[in-house]
Design a protein around this motif. Structure first.
Motif, mmCIF file in Angstrom:
data_model
loop_
_atom_site.group_PDB
_atom_site.id
_atom_site.type_symbol
_atom_site.label_atom_id
_atom_site.label_comp_id
_atom_site.label_asym_id
_atom_site.label_seq_id
_atom_site.Cartn_x
_atom_site.Cartn_y
_atom_site.Cartn_z
ATOM 1 N N PRO A 114 74.835 -96.037 14.982
ATOM 2 C CA PRO A 114 72.857 -95.592 14.408
ATOM 3 C C PRO A 114 73.185 -96.235 13.219
ATOM 4 C CG PRO A 114 73.408 -93.831 14.728
ATOM 5 C CD PRO A 114 74.808 -94.296 15.448
ATOM 6 N N THR A 115 71.548 -97.023 12.511
ATOM 7 C CA THR A 115 71.134 -96.809 11.472
ATOM 8 C C THR A 115 70.560 -96.371 10.902
ATOM 9 O OG1 THR A 115 71.677 -99.293 11.694
ATOM 10 C CG2 THR A 115 70.143 -98.636 10.422
ATOM 11 N N ALA A 116 70.370 -95.044 9.723
ATOM 12 C CA ALA A 116 69.988 -94.847 9.493
ATOM 13 C C ALA A 116 68.815 -95.477 7.819
ATOM 14 C CB ALA A 116 70.687 -93.527 8.971
ATOM 15 N N TYR A 117 67.679 -94.799 7.804
ATOM 16 C CA TYR A 117 67.381 -95.674 6.403
ATOM 17 C C TYR A 117 67.454 -93.928 5.327
ATOM 18 C CZ TYR A 117 65.446 -99.064 10.164
ATOM 19 O OH TYR A 117 66.206 -99.635 11.340
ATOM 20 N N LEU A 118 67.727 -94.978 4.561
ATOM 21 C CA LEU A 118 67.553 -93.411 3.149
ATOM 22 C C LEU A 118 66.760 -93.808 2.227
ATOM 23 C CD1 LEU A 118 69.087 -90.904 2.277
ATOM 24 C CD2 LEU A 118 70.673 -92.064 0.799
ATOM 25 N N LEU A 119 65.393 -93.406 2.178
ATOM 26 C CA LEU A 119 65.311 -93.402 0.502
ATOM 27 C C LEU A 119 65.601 -92.225 -0.393
ATOM 28 C CD1 LEU A 119 62.653 -95.058 -0.497
ATOM 29 C CD2 LEU A 119 61.226 -93.081 -0.333
ATOM 30 N N VAL A 120 65.774 -93.602 -1.194
ATOM 31 C CA VAL A 120 66.472 -92.597 -2.822
ATOM 32 C C VAL A 120 64.957 -92.544 -4.517
ATOM 33 C CG1 VAL A 120 68.459 -92.972 -4.639
ATOM 34 C CG2 VAL A 120 68.965 -93.634 -2.452
ATOM 35 N N PRO A 121 64.807 -91.778 -4.418
ATOM 36 C CA PRO A 121 63.869 -91.519 -5.011
ATOM 37 C C PRO A 121 63.861 -92.259 -7.237
ATOM 38 C CG PRO A 121 64.739 -88.529 -4.285
ATOM 39 C CD PRO A 121 65.249 -89.883 -3.705
ATOM 40 N N ASN A 122 65.438 -91.306 -7.242
ATOM 41 C CA ASN A 122 65.836 -91.576 -8.162
ATOM 42 C C ASN A 122 66.831 -91.409 -8.799
ATOM 43 O OD1 ASN A 122 66.617 -89.042 -8.342
ATOM 44 N ND2 ASN A 122 64.658 -87.527 -7.925
ATOM 45 N N VAL A 196 56.711 -97.723 4.094
ATOM 46 C CA VAL A 196 57.676 -96.706 3.678
ATOM 47 C C VAL A 196 56.459 -94.876 3.978
ATOM 48 C CG1 VAL A 196 59.958 -95.478 2.492
ATOM 49 C CG2 VAL A 196 59.362 -98.561 2.675
ATOM 50 N N TYR A 197 57.088 -94.285 4.880
ATOM 51 C CA TYR A 197 56.257 -93.187 5.112
ATOM 52 C C TYR A 197 57.041 -92.371 3.913
ATOM 53 C CZ TYR A 197 53.994 -89.289 6.414
ATOM 54 O OH TYR A 197 53.839 -87.646 6.250
ATOM 55 N N ARG A 198 56.327 -91.431 3.303
ATOM 56 C CA ARG A 198 56.494 -90.740 2.274
ATOM 57 C C ARG A 198 55.932 -89.306 2.241
ATOM 58 N NH1 ARG A 198 58.951 -92.745 -3.003
ATOM 59 N NH2 ARG A 198 59.252 -90.970 -3.253
ATOM 60 N N ALA A 199 56.420 -88.302 2.297
ATOM 61 C CA ALA A 199 55.374 -86.725 2.123
ATOM 62 C C ALA A 199 54.684 -87.332 1.456
ATOM 63 C CB ALA A 199 56.439 -85.957 2.670
ATOM 64 N N ASP A 200 55.107 -87.910 0.057
ATOM 65 C CA ASP A 200 54.351 -87.964 -1.526
ATOM 66 C C ASP A 200 53.670 -89.442 -1.387
ATOM 67 O OD1 ASP A 200 53.201 -87.975 -3.531
ATOM 68 O OD2 ASP A 200 54.888 -88.057 -4.980
ATOM 69 N N GLU A 201 52.478 -89.625 -1.190
ATOM 70 C CA GLU A 201 51.901 -90.858 -0.863
ATOM 71 C C GLU A 201 52.248 -91.932 -2.655
ATOM 72 O OE1 GLU A 201 48.142 -91.896 0.573
ATOM 73 O OE2 GLU A 201 47.936 -90.073 1.043
ATOM 74 N N SER A 202 52.181 -91.187 -3.707
ATOM 75 C CA SER A 202 52.981 -91.799 -4.478
ATOM 76 C C SER A 202 51.526 -93.257 -4.595
ATOM 77 C CB SER A 202 54.449 -92.306 -4.707
ATOM 78 O OG SER A 202 54.354 -92.990 -3.468
ATOM 79 N N GLY A 203 51.989 -94.002 -5.135
ATOM 80 C CA GLY A 203 51.455 -94.663 -5.640
ATOM 81 C C GLY A 203 51.786 -96.653 -4.688
ATOM 82 N N SER A 204 52.708 -95.998 -3.233
ATOM 83 C CA SER A 204 53.020 -97.166 -2.772
ATOM 84 C C SER A 204 51.964 -97.839 -2.260
ATOM 85 C CB SER A 204 54.156 -96.793 -1.491
ATOM 86 O OG SER A 204 53.752 -96.057 -1.011
ATOM 87 N N GLU A 205 50.555 -97.398 -1.480
ATOM 88 C CA GLU A 205 50.157 -97.618 -0.894
ATOM 89 C C GLU A 205 49.527 -99.168 -1.408
ATOM 90 O OE1 GLU A 205 45.603 -97.411 1.226
ATOM 91 O OE2 GLU A 205 47.339 -95.811 1.860
ATOM 92 N N LYS A 206 48.791 -98.710 -2.843
ATOM 93 C CA LYS A 206 47.786 -99.061 -3.786
ATOM 94 C C LYS A 206 49.004 -100.676 -4.398
ATOM 95 C CE LYS A 206 46.034 -98.914 -8.761
ATOM 96 N NZ LYS A 206 45.635 -97.576 -10.175
ATOM 97 N N GLN A 207 50.440 -100.413 -4.760
ATOM 98 C CA GLN A 207 50.826 -101.319 -5.469
ATOM 99 C C GLN A 207 51.058 -102.457 -3.779
ATOM 100 O OE1 GLN A 207 55.125 -100.581 -5.773
ATOM 101 N NE2 GLN A 207 55.935 -102.429 -5.441
ATOM 102 N N VAL A 208 50.694 -101.922 -2.677
ATOM 103 C CA VAL A 208 50.888 -103.180 -1.801
ATOM 104 C C VAL A 208 49.547 -104.149 -1.633
ATOM 105 C CG1 VAL A 208 51.329 -103.624 0.993
ATOM 106 C CG2 VAL A 208 52.617 -101.854 -0.370
ATOM 107 N N LYS A 209 48.281 -102.737 -1.641
ATOM 108 C CA LYS A 209 46.676 -103.798 -1.575
ATOM 109 C C LYS A 209 46.714 -104.589 -3.180
ATOM 110 C CE LYS A 209 44.825 -99.711 0.447
ATOM 111 N NZ LYS A 209 43.239 -99.146 0.474
ATOM 112 N N LEU A 210 47.059 -104.336 -4.480
ATOM 113 C CA LEU A 210 47.134 -105.367 -5.290
ATOM 114 C C LEU A 210 47.602 -106.076 -4.946
ATOM 115 C CD1 LEU A 210 47.264 -102.317 -8.149
ATOM 116 C CD2 LEU A 210 45.177 -103.723 -7.267
#
Length: 835
Positions: A114-122, A196-210
């Motif tokens: 399998p391939t695992a996708y890991l989001l590293v937040p900081n 990328v689905y995140r439990a915390d939406e943060s500003g990812s959608e805003k960044q892409v929209k801009l």
């Protein structure tokens, strides 16, 4: 013997659940680790580079500037050997790390890599991973709680940053290249962008929209569905920006870190029309209220005399006004097939109304300004959760829809994940079409139409099977047909056209005149996790082939247009002065509609026989029971399975698993006469049971063996089917969260039956949420009074909560007409007499 609709299916009660005897817990074998030298040579440089950059740049600016670096806030790809569960366990011990998704690599279906996708937040989380790598590569032991990282590093095939080439697959790149070809740079192209689905939406959608707006694009709609970890935008981008995407340009939209996938807009396959003639009239009794079936499809012609009494239209998205009545082909045909079946077969209409929720707009296309996944979600919620919704009792949803731009290649689509989640959450049986692939293909061994048409029928069939098998990688299921909880339906080369009408098809060639098999256009399996898909074949017309070209080779194409000579007779919208028409339908859409109709007929039969005893079952139990009973009668026809085995092989009899794998690509669990799912026969008794089971439990189920089953040296059989709806873990280590299995009764030997070879391999059957087993024999069975078949249903140690399951068993001895009555006398002695 033919099914007798006056002989209902027989209910048995499940036994008391008990703890599953586990013995020593099963420890899965550890994956073979890579050699240390290999890890040091291939993986170490990536971590060394990370270490160097982080040591010299505390802010991580240089890391973020390099799109290929392992950087904070970036989706990282860990390709590992073996199960991803060790990886998931490792992730839990580092605060902030988020396992986003996982998929099985499509390189070889027997691989488990399998391939695992890991989001590293900081920075802190990334430094922790780096520190663990240093400990392992230096030979030091891991700290307490971090041992799983040792296994991760030992089995790590690659680690890299998610980039533009990951965000756009090769097939989807090809679609976009064709779509922008020859178009002006400022023309707008519609795309679906999954974040990328995140439990915390943060500003990812805003960044892409801009970024979309800065590129001269537009935002059409957005959706975030927490149930399935889905976060997406429907956007339009100018051709110049799309070209950057297809070129994998880091400086374009494909380089944006919050984006996981960029896809062409979902596209519904076109419904080919047939000649429309005036509809005949026949008496239709007013059906009951309280529908139990919903059709999510195109806008139907609600006032058609065949449909007016049966169809309730819930126009949740306001699509009815824009859909011209003359263009309402697909929704009208599917509603007609569900209510009446193939009118050439002259069946009685359903006894209940159905609900139609249109999601196709003008000319039976997906709306251009909505995400289809979001529409399906809202459509189902509207049926289930509104104020006194008309569909509050719905347990069957027909979905003869699919995205032709999203064939299944190992990674579950959001649409399929949505159906799986809703099926479990609400207790719904989704019946989904496999998809139709009408592309031309080449047949070896023939150079002219005459050669092909005049060949021996079996040789023509063999050549067609061989050609389709060679293209199996290109003829995969269309999303959402890979659904794990739903049933996927392929098209069988069967209809009810009279033979004198069949002669009208002389312009085309019948590829399989002597066997019943999947149509050439019917999409092939397998499903997620190499499960059996499509599960069933239902009539989808006697599909013929049209010769496209000949000469050095023969190129043929499935005849797309249904007709009076090869089609299922359905209601049709008005045309050329005809107020209410009739025409013809075909393909997997039609097959799925007939499967949904059969599920509805099963529900009606059980309701008529058991009344409140059946209706008081929970929606989950009823939906799961319909699922089990719909699959239960299916089997491979010997001639069809034998021909596939002969042509596709492999010829080595020791490779029987691979042989069965190749057969089930074409046949699934098989097909049957539709009445067989609804009732029994004098020489056949079918028992059903529903129950609930908790983790690590076993539930016994016993069914009686009729006395007349013994002492006769003639063919007899036992069939058992288990079905359930699993909770799903979207984007986590185990998508199918619950696995059940059935044990074989110990007295099969005394009944002189053994495993039947004409069925999928047992391991293949265990990979989905429905499994059916056949045992048969010809020697005399030994049966005593009150003998029973004792089955056990077991659930693995998989978590908390109770789960509903359904079970069906059939005992059959053709020609022995006491079988049913003796079984009924034991199970339901007070069964009311029937006139």
């Amino acid at each position: 013997m033919a099914t007798d609709l006056s002989r209902p299916l027989l209910r048995v009660e499940v036994g008391r659940a008990r703890q599953r005897p586990t013995g020593s817990p099963r420890v899965p074998p550890r994956p073979q680790p890579f050699e240390y030298d290999r890890q040091s040579r291939i993986i170490a440089p990536k971590f060394e580079r990370l270490s160097k950059l982080m040591d010299q740049d505390d802010g991580g600016l240089e890391l973020r500037a390099d799109a290929t670096a392992l950087a904070p806030e970036r989706l990282l790809v860990f390709e590992v050997r073996g199960s991803v569960s060790n990886f998931a366990n490792a992730v839990r011990n580092i605060p902030g790390l988020e396992l986003v998704d996982e998929e099985a690599l499509p390189t070889d279906e027997s691989d488990n890599e399998p391939t695992a996708y890991l989001l590293v937040p900081n920075d802190a989380a990334l430094r922790e991973v780096l520190s663990l790598w240093r400990r392992w590569i230096s030979g030091r032991s891991m700290a307490i709680g971090f041992t799983p990282w040792r296994d991760v590093f030992q089995t790590l095939r690659d680690v890299r940053a998610w980039g533009p080439k990951d965000r756009v697959s090769k097939p989807e790149q090809g679609i976009l290249v064709k779509e922008i070809e020859g178009r002006a740079d400022d023309e707008l192209i519609t795309l679906e962008i999954e974040l990328v689905y995140r439990a915390d939406e943060s500003g990812s959608e805003k960044q892409v929209k801009l970024a979309i707006l800065d590129a001269g694009g537009r935002i059409l709609s957005r959706a975030r569905i927490d149930d399935i970890a889905y976060h997406a935008l429907l956007v339009q981008l100018p051709v110049s920006s799309v070209r950057k995407i297809t070129d994998f340009d880091e400086n374009g939209v494909a380089g944006l870190e919050p984006i996981q996938h960029i896809r062409p807009q979902s596209l519904m396959s076109a419904q080919d029309s047939s000649k429309i003639s005036p509809a005949d009239s026949f008496e239709i009794a007013d059906p009951l209220d309280e529908p139990i079936l919903a059709l999510i499809d195109g806008v139907p012609m609600q006032r058609h005399p065949w449909l007016a009494a049966h169809v309730i239209v819930d126009d949740a998205f306001g699509l009815e006004e824009a859909a011209l009545v003359r263009d309402r082909l697909h929704g009208t045909a599917m509603a007609s097939l569900i209510v009446h079946g193939d009118r050439n077969n002259a069946e009685l209409p359903l006894g209940r109304k159905i609900i139609s929720v249109p999601v196709l707009g003008s000319k039976d296309k997906f709306p251009t300004d909505r995400l289809i996944v979001d529409m399906i979600y809202q459509a189902v919620l509207g049926l289930r959760l509104g104020d006194e919704p008309p569909g509050q009792h719905v347990v069957i949803i027909n979905m003869s829809l699919g995205n032709v731009r999203r064939p299944f290649h190992g990674l579950l689509s959001p649409w399929a994940r949505l159906l799986d989640r809703l099926a479990y959450r609400f207790g719904i049986l989704f019946v989904v079409s496999a998809g139709n692939i009408c592309d031309p293909f080449e047949i070896d061994g023939y150079s002219t139409r005459t050669d092909f048409e005049d060949s021996v029928s079996s040789e023509r069939s063999k050549a067609t099977i061989c050609a389709l098998d060679a293209l199996k990688a290109e003829r995969r299921l269309f999303s959402p047909a890979e659904t794990v909880n739903g049933l996927t339906i392929g098209a069988r080369n069967r209809d009810f056209v009279a033979e004198d009408q069949r002669r009208l098809a002389s312009s085309n060639i019948d590829p399989h005149p002597d066997i019943e098999i999947s149509n050439p256009s019917s999409a092939m399996g397998p499903g997620f996790g190499n499960s059996v898909k499509p599960e069933l074949l239902f009539p989808g017309s006697k599909e013929h082939l049209n010769v496209v070209s000949s000469g050095s080779s023969l190129v043929v194409q499935p005849a797309k247009n249904p007709s009076r000579a090869a089609g299922l007779r359905v209601a049709a919208p008005p045309k050329a002065g005809i107020e209410a028409g009739e025409g013809y339908s075909n393909g997997t859409s039609a097959a799925a509609a007939l499967a949904s109709r059969t599920a509805h007929r099963i529900h009606e039969a059980l309701e008529a026989e058991y009344e409140d005893e059946f209706l008081s079952l929970s929606p989950a139990q009823r939906a799961t029971l319909l699922k089990a009973l719909l699959v239960h009668p299916a089997s491979w026809q010997d001639q069809s399975a034998g021909r596939i085995k002969e042509i596709v092989g492999p010829s080595d009899g020791r490779q029987h698993v691979k042989q069965k794998d190749n057969i089930r690509r074409f046949l699934g669990y098989g097909s049957y006469e539709m009445d067989a799912a609804v009732a029994c026969a004098a020489d056949r008794a079918t028992f059903w049971a529903v129950g609930d089971i908790s983790a690590d439990q076993t539930v016994p189920i016993s069914v009686p063996i009729p006395l007349s089953y013994g002492g006769k040296a003639r063919f007899h059989s036992v069939t058992a089917t288990l079905a359930w709806m699993t909770p799903v873990n979207a984007g986590r280590q185990s998508y199918r969260a619950v696995r059940l299995k059935m044990s074989e009764p110990e007295n099969l030997g005394t009944l002189a039956v053994a495993g039947n070879s004409t069925q999928p391999d047992q391991n293949q059957m265990s990979r989905g949420t429905v499994a059916t087993r056949h045992w048969s024999g010809n020697s005399a069975a030994v049966v005593s009074e009150r003998d029973e078949l004792d089955f056990e249903i077991s659930r693995m140690r998989d978590g908390e909560g109770r789960l509903s399951f359904a079970f069906a068993v059939t005992v059959r001895m053709p020609g022995v007409n006491e079988i049913y009555d003796q079984a009924r006398a034991v199970i339901r002695p007070a069964l009311r007499a029937r006139g």
